[in-house]
Design a protein around this motif. Sequence first.
Motif, mmCIF file in Angstrom:
data_model
loop_
_atom_site.group_PDB
_atom_site.id
_atom_site.type_symbol
_atom_site.label_atom_id
_atom_site.label_comp_id
_atom_site.label_asym_id
_atom_site.label_seq_id
_atom_site.Cartn_x
_atom_site.Cartn_y
_atom_site.Cartn_z
ATOM 1 N N ALA A 112 -1.416 1.487 8.005
ATOM 2 C CA ALA A 112 -1.835 0.142 7.581
ATOM 3 C C ALA A 112 -1.311 -0.924 8.540
ATOM 4 O O ALA A 112 -2.000 -1.912 8.815
ATOM 5 N N ARG A 161 -5.601 -6.105 9.948
ATOM 6 C CA ARG A 161 -4.526 -6.262 8.959
ATOM 7 C C ARG A 161 -4.321 -7.746 8.599
ATOM 8 O O ARG A 161 -4.568 -8.621 9.389
ATOM 9 N N ALA A 192 1.222 6.048 5.277
ATOM 10 C CA ALA A 192 0.372 4.945 4.817
ATOM 11 C C ALA A 192 0.831 3.618 5.401
ATOM 12 O O ALA A 192 0.010 2.814 5.870
ATOM 13 N N MET A 213 0.832 -1.202 0.000
ATOM 14 C CA MET A 213 0.000 0.000 0.000
ATOM 15 C C MET A 213 0.869 1.255 0.000
ATOM 16 O O MET A 213 0.588 2.218 -0.722
#
Length: 118
Positions: free
Chosen positions: A108, A114, A104, A64
């Motif tokens: 994340a 996750r 990010a 990501m």
Amino acid sequence: MTGSQGVSWGEAARMLARCWAVLGLAYAVLSVVGESTFALFGPVVIMLTQWAMARPPYRVAAGMATVVGIVVGGAAVDGLRPHLDRLVADTLSMAVAVLLSLVAFTLASRTRGRIRVP
């Protein structure tokens, strides 16, 4: 790094400082030698990749962050080059891309749902 909470903001900030130091040094050297192309994106990308991939449970977060970095870096370069010297625009674009990639990645990695890779 704390396993259950993801990557700490402090750890991400230290990595950001290292990346920005490399970018600043590269900018200084290239501006002194009169080079207008920012040829040292590679070391920063390698630093970030090694740092992120050393955290196996967060490989999805690393992916990501990569996408964010590519999109932000490309958009920033397109927006800045018409208004600034090429070396300045490239350096600032890379600095912003690194910052948002690390945000990010950290967000994340800290997400409760996750995906963990064994």
